[in-house]
Design an enzyme around this catalytic site. Structure first.
Site, short mmCIF file in Angstrom:
data_model
loop_
_atom_site.label_atom_id
_atom_site.label_comp_id
_atom_site.label_asym_id
_atom_site.label_seq_id
_atom_site.Cartn_x
_atom_site.Cartn_y
_atom_site.Cartn_z
N GLU A 110 -5.51 -9.48 -5.91
CA GLU A 110 -4.40 -8.52 -5.80
C GLU A 110 -3.72 -8.57 -4.43
OE1 GLU A 110 -6.51 -4.92 -6.89
OE2 GLU A 110 -6.12 -5.26 -9.01
N GLU B 146 -8.74 -8.58 -14.92
CA GLU B 146 -9.31 -7.23 -14.81
C GLU B 146 -8.59 -6.32 -15.78
OE1 GLU B 146 -9.79 -5.32 -11.01
OE2 GLU B 146 -10.04 -7.24 -10.00
C1 BG6 Z 1 -8.97 -3.54 -8.95
C2 BG6 Z 1 -9.85 -4.19 -7.92
O1 BG6 Z 1 -7.76 -3.27 -8.42
O2 BG6 Z 1 -9.41 -2.33 -9.47
C3 BG6 Z 1 -11.35 -3.97 -8.17
O3 BG6 Z 1 -9.61 -5.56 -7.85
C4 BG6 Z 1 -11.58 -2.51 -8.51
O4 BG6 Z 1 -12.06 -4.39 -7.04
C5 BG6 Z 1 -10.78 -2.17 -9.76
O5 BG6 Z 1 -12.91 -2.17 -8.63
C6 BG6 Z 1 -10.98 -0.76 -10.26
O6 BG6 Z 1 -10.70 0.14 -9.25
P1 BG6 Z 1 -11.75 1.24 -8.80
O7 BG6 Z 1 -11.16 1.87 -7.62
O8 BG6 Z 1 -11.91 2.14 -9.95
O9 BG6 Z 1 -13.02 0.51 -8.50
#
Ligand code: BG6
Length: 484
Positions: A188, A382
């Site tokens: 990201e 993701e």
């Molecule tokens: C993404 C990141 O933006 O979101 C991850 O690359 C992150 O590292 C994921 O864990 C979810 O976000 P969060 O803050 O709920 O862990």
């Protein structure tokens, strides 16, 4: 069949959110090791959670415990990777996206030679993946750069970081190239603007002689250049390798058809896409350049930089997608949380326990939009839902809400593929509960596998299969045909 025969189904994790073992086998401190636990997340003010000062860092450095620094303990994947990978294999994973902690190889980022123990560790992980025919997708930098480079150079603001990152990347290509075909440079990359310390090691009170905003754009430029050089080296050192770039896909809708709302949402989307434009199309978009000019930001570039960007573009575009958001000119409207961003609440969408708005159709929109714009293979690296899970007395987790979220998103993904989008994989975030990037909570659970650990590190760390574990196994088995 909608999905390609060899479609890469799997999950995604990051070293700093799972490994733990923060001071083991010569590992140095990373920016993640000073991220503290934030139990009371006020979704109305994300910036407060991402502000870091020199004083906060110094305090964290003098505290050698893990209690308030959960990323230091992760879920102990460092010692339990064999068992965890076995569980991923049981679900039928064809791929695992993971990252290499820069500080295991170069504890301060500036050592002459890499730390052999770090190299040995990742080779063991890759061997275990190979045993189960799980194709690794490796992110070189996922919110875990050496803290020393933040302290000494104010992170990526300094051009020196390009050289150090390329050196680290070359070691990775040489040592792990026999195991890894798919690589990603920066997780990201666009997030430098949203959390400059986590992504680029920038501390506002260290900005001397330049503004915070200048620091952010300069750091971004250095990361693009570093990514281009790493792409070149990757292709040279690993025949047949594929280097991707990664975007946080922040799909934004106008809250109403008021042209002012439309303009605001267009600007948000243009800003979001500009980061992929630079890495996939190989040049700064004219509107981005004009924006910098209007802001009076003059990037320090070397004469060859533009050529490097143009000649070493990404082979594929990877992106994360969790939610959509809306923009409105009416500042009195209720706001809603998202992945380190805020937006205006969309009345048509439900939200997760953490207030992120659930929008499966937004994933289809994102896929169509990105494929139409870039025409390179896409991969969703993701997607998932952070939720409060309950472990029953008989050690089960009935996470039908997670199944429903994932099912709806995969359905939309399928429809986009049927319309011609070239999508080659899906790695949900995250296959196993881990420490949240933004809040350092583990109670914000994403996994198919439950980890018996609470936010303060209490628990047995035993792993338990949730209902979604069996559901995802079936999805993979049927190549996405049976979503339940
Ligand atoms: C993404 C990141 O933006 O979101 C991850 O690359 C992150 O590292 C994921 O864990 C979810 O976000 P969060 O803050 O709920 O862990």
């Amino acid at each position: 069949m909608s999905f390609k025969e060899n479609f890469l189904w799997g999950g995604a994790i990051a070293a700093n959110q799972v490994e733990g073992a923060w001071d083991v086998d010569g590992k140095g401190l990373s920016v993640a090791d000073v991220a503290s636990y934030k139990p009371k997340v006020d979704v109305k003010d994300y910036s407060a959670h991402h502000t870091i000062t020199t004083a906060i860092i110094e305090k964290a450095k003098s505290d050698k415990t893990t209690e308030y620094y959960p990323k230091r303990r992760g879920i102990d994947f460092y010692h339990r990777y064999e068992e965890d990978i076995e569980l991923f294999a049981e679900m039928g994973f064809r791929t695992l996206r993971l990252s290499i902690a820069w500080t295991r190889l170069f504890p301060t980022g500036e050592e002459e030679k890499p730390n052999q123990l770090g190299i040995d560790y990742y080779k063991k992980v890759f061997e275990q993946l190979k045993k189960y025919k799980i194709e690794p997708i490796v992110t070189l930098s996922h919110y875990e750069m050496p803290l020393e480079l933040s302290d000494k150079y104010n992170g990526w603001v300094d051009r020196k970081l390009v050289e150090l990152f390329v050196k680290f990347s070359e070691v990775c290509f040489k040592e792990f190239g026999e195991y890894v075909k798919y690589w990603l440079t920066f997780n990201e990359v666009d997030s430098v603007g949203r959390h400059p310390f986590t992504t680029a090691g920038i501390v506002e009170d260290k900005c001397e002689g330049y503004s915070y905003e200048e620091a952010i754009y300069q750091a971004l430029h250095h990361q693009y250049v570093a990514a281009a050089i790493a792409t070149k080296k990757c292709h040279e050192l690993i025949p047949g390798s594929q280097m991707g770039c990664m975007l946080t896909k922040l799909t934004t809708y106008p809250n109403t058809c008021n042209p002012e709302d439309v303009l605001l949402s267009l600007n948000s989307n243009l800003d979001n896409h500009s980061h992929a434009d630079i890495q996939v199309l190989g040049e700064y978009p004219p509107l981005y350049k004009k924006y910098l000019e209007i802001k009076g930001i003059e990037l320090k570039k070397e004469p060859n930089d533009d050529k490097l960007l143009k000649e070493n573009t990404a082979d594929y575009l990877a992106f994360s997608y969790y939610m959509s958001r809306t923009e409105s000119a009416d500042t009195s409207k209720e706001r809603a949380a998202g992945n380190t961003v805020m937006g205006v609440k969309n009345p048509y969408l439900p939200s997760t326990d953490w207030g992120w708005q659930i929008d499966p159709i937004g994933l289809k929109i994102s896929l169509l939009e990105l494929y139409d714009r870039y025409r390179v293979p896409l991969i969703i690296v993701e997607n998932g839902m952070g939720a409060k899970d309950e472990l029953t007395e008989d050690k089960k987790v009935h996470d039908d809400y997670r199944i429903s979220y994932l099912k709806q998103h995969i359905q939309q993904m399928k429809e986009a593929v049927e319309l011609g989008v070239d999508l080659f994989g899906y790695t949900s975030w995250a296959p196993i509960d881990l420490v949240s990037a933004s809040t350092s909570q583990i109670s914000k659970r994403y996994g198919y596998i439950y980890v018996d650990q609470d936010d303060l590190g209490n628990g047995t760390q035993e792993r338990y299969k949730k209902d979604s574990f069996y559901w995802y196994k079936k999805v993979i088995e049927t190549n996405g045909e049976e979503l339940g």
